[in-house]
Structures are given as C-alpha cells and as structure tokens.
Design a protein around this motif. Structure first.
Motif, PDB file in Angstrom:
ATOM      1  N   PRO A  32     -10.172  40.161 -36.990  1.00 25.53           N
ATOM      2  CA  PRO A  32      -9.258  40.575 -38.061  1.00 25.53           C
ATOM      3  C   PRO A  32      -9.891  41.584 -39.013  1.00 25.53           C
ATOM      4  CG  PRO A  32     -10.086  38.346 -38.438  1.00 25.53           C
ATOM      5  CD  PRO A  32     -10.500  38.723 -37.064  1.00 25.53           C
ATOM      6  N   ARG A  33      -9.101  42.575 -39.394  1.00 26.82           N
ATOM      7  CA  ARG A  33      -9.594  43.599 -40.320  1.00 26.82           C
ATOM      8  C   ARG A  33      -9.938  43.006 -41.680  1.00 26.82           C
ATOM      9  NH1 ARG A  33      -8.579  48.873 -38.623  1.00 26.82           N
ATOM     10  NH2 ARG A  33      -7.090  49.104 -36.887  1.00 26.82           N
ATOM     11  N   ALA A  58     -18.157  35.368 -26.432  1.00 21.04           N
ATOM     12  CA  ALA A  58     -18.256  33.940 -26.761  1.00 21.04           C
ATOM     13  C   ALA A  58     -17.963  33.715 -28.233  1.00 21.04           C
ATOM     14  CB  ALA A  58     -19.643  33.416 -26.397  1.00 21.04           C
ATOM     15  N   LEU A  59     -18.489  34.565 -29.092  1.00 16.87           N
ATOM     16  CA  LEU A  59     -18.233  34.422 -30.522  1.00 16.87           C
ATOM     17  C   LEU A  59     -16.766  34.662 -30.851  1.00 16.87           C
ATOM     18  CD1 LEU A  59     -21.378  36.229 -31.968  1.00 16.87           C
ATOM     19  CD2 LEU A  59     -20.895  33.772 -32.026  1.00 16.87           C
ATOM     20  N   THR A  64     -13.672  31.622 -35.516  1.00 15.27           N
ATOM     21  CA  THR A  64     -12.523  32.268 -36.128  1.00 15.27           C
ATOM     22  C   THR A  64     -12.876  32.804 -37.507  1.00 15.27           C
ATOM     23  OG1 THR A  64     -11.785  30.176 -37.118  1.00 15.27           O
ATOM     24  CG2 THR A  64     -10.945  30.711 -34.924  1.00 15.27           C
ATOM     25  N   GLY A  65     -12.134  33.784 -37.936  1.00 15.29           N
ATOM     26  CA  GLY A  65     -12.264  34.290 -39.294  1.00 15.29           C
ATOM     27  C   GLY A  65     -13.338  35.333 -39.489  1.00 15.29           C
ATOM     28  N   ALA A  66     -14.011  35.753 -38.434  1.00 12.81           N
ATOM     29  CA  ALA A  66     -15.056  36.759 -38.563  1.00 12.81           C
ATOM     30  C   ALA A  66     -14.656  38.044 -37.844  1.00 12.81           C
ATOM     31  CB  ALA A  66     -16.377  36.245 -38.010  1.00 12.81           C
ATOM     32  N   ARG A  67     -15.156  39.145 -38.338  1.00 12.40           N
ATOM     33  CA  ARG A  67     -14.986  40.435 -37.684  1.00 12.40           C
ATOM     34  C   ARG A  67     -16.336  40.836 -37.097  1.00 12.40           C
ATOM     35  NH1 ARG A  67     -14.013  45.997 -40.952  1.00 12.40           N
ATOM     36  NH2 ARG A  67     -15.460  44.862 -42.304  1.00 12.40           N
ATOM     37  N   ILE A  68     -16.327  41.332 -35.875  1.00 16.34           N
ATOM     38  CA  ILE A  68     -17.555  41.753 -35.206  1.00 16.34           C
ATOM     39  C   ILE A  68     -17.525  43.266 -35.033  1.00 16.34           C
ATOM     40  CG2 ILE A  68     -18.907  41.618 -33.091  1.00 16.34           C
ATOM     41  CD1 ILE A  68     -18.023  38.747 -32.786  1.00 16.34           C
ATOM     42  N   VAL A  69     -18.591  43.912 -35.460  1.00 16.72           N
ATOM     43  CA  VAL A  69     -18.725  45.359 -35.355  1.00 16.72           C
ATOM     44  C   VAL A  69     -19.940  45.671 -34.488  1.00 16.72           C
ATOM     45  CG1 VAL A  69     -19.210  47.499 -36.610  1.00 16.72           C
ATOM     46  CG2 VAL A  69     -17.650  45.793 -37.594  1.00 16.72           C
ATOM     47  N   ILE A 306     -16.629  32.199 -43.120  1.00 12.22           N
ATOM     48  CA  ILE A 306     -15.330  31.536 -43.126  1.00 12.22           C
ATOM     49  C   ILE A 306     -14.900  31.309 -41.689  1.00 12.22           C
ATOM     50  CG2 ILE A 306     -12.959  31.679 -43.932  1.00 12.22           C
ATOM     51  CD1 ILE A 306     -15.123  31.541 -46.107  1.00 12.22           C
ATOM     52  N   GLY A 307     -14.330  30.153 -41.412  1.00 13.70           N
ATOM     53  CA  GLY A 307     -13.909  29.846 -40.057  1.00 13.70           C
ATOM     54  C   GLY A 307     -14.787  28.754 -39.479  1.00 13.70           C
ATOM     55  N   GLN A 308     -14.423  28.250 -38.343  1.00 14.86           N
ATOM     56  CA  GLN A 308     -15.146  27.145 -37.752  1.00 14.86           C
ATOM     57  C   GLN A 308     -15.426  27.420 -36.294  1.00 14.86           C
ATOM     58  OE1 GLN A 308     -16.233  24.519 -39.458  1.00 14.86           O
ATOM     59  NE2 GLN A 308     -15.343  25.343 -41.338  1.00 14.86           N
ATOM     60  N   VAL A 309     -16.530  26.874 -35.814  1.00 13.86           N
ATOM     61  CA  VAL A 309     -16.797  26.888 -34.384  1.00 13.86           C
ATOM     62  C   VAL A 309     -15.884  25.864 -33.736  1.00 13.86           C
ATOM     63  CG1 VAL A 309     -18.537  26.508 -32.611  1.00 13.86           C
ATOM     64  CG2 VAL A 309     -19.195  27.535 -34.790  1.00 13.86           C
ATOM     65  N   GLU A 310     -15.083  26.291 -32.779  1.00 13.93           N
ATOM     66  CA  GLU A 310     -14.090  25.402 -32.188  1.00 13.93           C
ATOM     67  C   GLU A 310     -14.714  24.365 -31.270  1.00 13.93           C
ATOM     68  OE1 GLU A 310     -11.189  27.838 -30.346  1.00 13.93           O
ATOM     69  OE2 GLU A 310     -10.542  28.796 -32.188  1.00 13.93           O
TER      70      GLU A 310
END
Length: 318
Positions: A32-33, A58-59, A64-69, A306-310
């Motif tokens: 998410p942006r 995998a990430l 969830t809730g993170a942006r990867i660049v 923010i977010g959790q490992v599912e």
C-alpha cells in the motif's frame, strides 16, 4: 535468458529516481502507498533487485501494512551506468538518501541490506546519524561486514596484485574484458557456487537466477567497486545502531563475508538479533529465503511496524 523470466513477480509500481549527479535509478514498489512502515531492500555487488524476489514475496504474502521498496544500484540491473569514479560506497549512501527522499519522504523506514547493500546501509547511517531512531527505525545487515573485508574468507583475494592488473585491463578494454568475464563465469562456476551457496543443495532455478544476475552486470561496474571494498570501514556506524532494533544475519558457510564479520557487528550493537543460518553461503537470501524473511519480519515487529505476521512460520513457493 532474461532474469525476469525465471521468477513470478507480483505487480509492482515502477518509477525512476534521478540521483544528485543525474543517474537514473530503477525503483520497484510493492504494498500500500499509504503504509505506515516502508522497508527498503538493498541488493549486493553484481546483483539486482531480483535477488530479493523470494524474500520479498514471502514478506508481501504474510506481513500486512508495510510497503516494500527495491531499487537497482547505479551500474546494476535496470539502473543507468555512471562514471566509474562514482562506483563507491560513499556515493551509494548518497543514492539511498535520494531514493528515500523521493519515495519515502515521511514515515518510519527499515533498511535491509545484503552484502554491498548492507555496507550501503551502514554508510548511510554514518552519513546521517541524526536519522537513526527518527526516520530509520530498524536495520538488517545480511551477509555483510562493517570493515576488514580483505582480512577473512575470499575477501583476502582483494589483496592480490592481480586485482589491480584486472582493473587496469578493464579500463583499457572493457568490451574484451566483459567477454572474458562471461567465459570465466562458466569455467569457475563450481567455485562460485560453493562460495555463494555454502554446503546445501539449491534448486536449478535459484542457480539460474544467480548466474543471470552475475553475468549481466557490466564488467566496469564489477571491477570499479573492488578498490573501495579494500578501504571500506564503517565501524563508526555500529554504535549509533544501538538506538534501534538491528538484525545481523549470515550463513554459517559464507566464504565471502564469513560469520566472524557478523559476530563482530552484533557484539558492537546493543540488543542486536544475531542469526546464523546453518549451512548457508553468501547467497543466503536466495538459498534460505524463508528463514531470512522470518528474521526480517521479527525486525519489523520490533521496529514498531504496523500489521501482523499472519503465520509464525512463513511459507515459500519456490
């Protein structure tokens, strides 16, 4: 074979960032942006963003809730070539600053670097100590070192006089030397495989990906960074990393940056998380991506992501 054909890549937002000296860097952004945490993956020497493909996926699936660049360093992958005089870690630190200002001007950032990418993260920390604990909330140093690259493992080869001869030959005849490099890669493949992948069996798909990335890197890029590796020393950055959650990870069979480097870094960073992956080599992010992704996920949680490992045990589709 094109690298992109060897893996299934999730949808990415593509962009280009121009550095302070006008070099176009190829950026890929996932997630998410408006994410409350940005994770920047920094690849190693003679690699490109695809080296992170399995860890990244995998990430993305489980956190969830993170942006990867991700982005290709100058002279690597889809980024533009530059003057060989700019192929040094000091410049890569400045490039990282430009990328962060363009794609993550606000909000917390976690830097994750493999090999030369880890050295880039340390260089950035040394250049911008005021950002550690404010803008930069976590750092992962994977299969890398803070200094003394020529003192252990295959790094000792940097002291060989043949390195200077090789660099001079590349400056005189880069095209001919690039053809020679492709031939050498084929002849030395068994040695390179042992150095990069340790003592575990890896899939032909992973080997194909690693070989493709290595072969496509221009010979000028490959040669020009070697002198800087000899003089590299960012031990000054380790103390400042004690302010934030820090992960230090290495394969136990890494011959390029042996575990002694990781142990030394972890000892210099208070409350760091030291992870040794049994039997893995320098290409631990390709060889054991699940374990690497799990360690990064723990770092993200420690950094206040923010977010959790599912799932506590990330699964990977290889």
């Amino acid at each position: 074979m094109s690298i992109s054909s060897t893996i299934a890549t999730p949808a990415a937002r593509l962009a280009t960032v121009s550095t302070e000296d006008g070099v176009a860097l190829a950026i890929r952004e996932y997630g998410p942006r408006d994410a409350e945490l940005t994770v920047v993956l920094l690849h190693g020497h003679c690699l490109r963003t695809e080296s992170w493909a399995y860890v990244r996926d995998a990430l993305l699936r489980h956190y969830t809730g993170a942006r990867i660049v991700c982005y290709d360093h100058r002279g690597h992958g889809d980024s533009a070539a530059a003057s060989r005089r700019t192929y040094n870690l000091e410049q890569l630190g400045h490039d990282l600053r430009g990328v962060l200002d363009a794609v993550a001007p606000n909000g917390p950032v976690v830097l994750v670097g493999h090999s030369m990418g880890g050295m880039t993260a340390l260089t950035y920390a040394s250049q911008n100590p005021h950002e550690i604990g404010t803008r930069i909330v976590g750092v992962a140093l994977i299969a890398t070192a803070a200094s003394g690259l020529a003192d252990a493992g295959f790094g000792r080869l940097l002291r060989n006089p043949a390195v200077s001869v090789f660099q001079a030959a590349v400056r005189r005849a880069p095209s001919a030397m690039h053809r020679a490099k492709l031939m050498a890669c084929k002849l030395l493949a068994p040695i390179v495989r042992t150095a990069e992948f340790g003592d575990r069996k890896v899939s032909p798909r992973v080997l194909t990906l690693a070989n493709a990335m290595r072969n496509q890197t221009p010979i000028v890029t490959m040669a020009s960074f070697l002198s800087d590796f000899m003089a590299y020393d960012r031990t000054d950055a380790l103390a400042v990393l004690s302010k934030i959650p820090t992960l230090v990870l290495c394969g136990s069979a890494d011959l390029m940056t042996p575990p002694s480097h990781s142990v030394a870094m972890a000892a210099a960073v208070e409350y760091s998380d030291l992870v040794l992956v049994d039997g893995a080599g320098h290409s631990v992010i390709l060889e054991q991506p699940r374990q690497v992704a799990e360690a990064i996920a723990r770092l993200m949680t420690r950094a206040g992501g923010i977010g959790q490992v599912e799932d506590a045990h990330l699964t990977l589709v290889a």
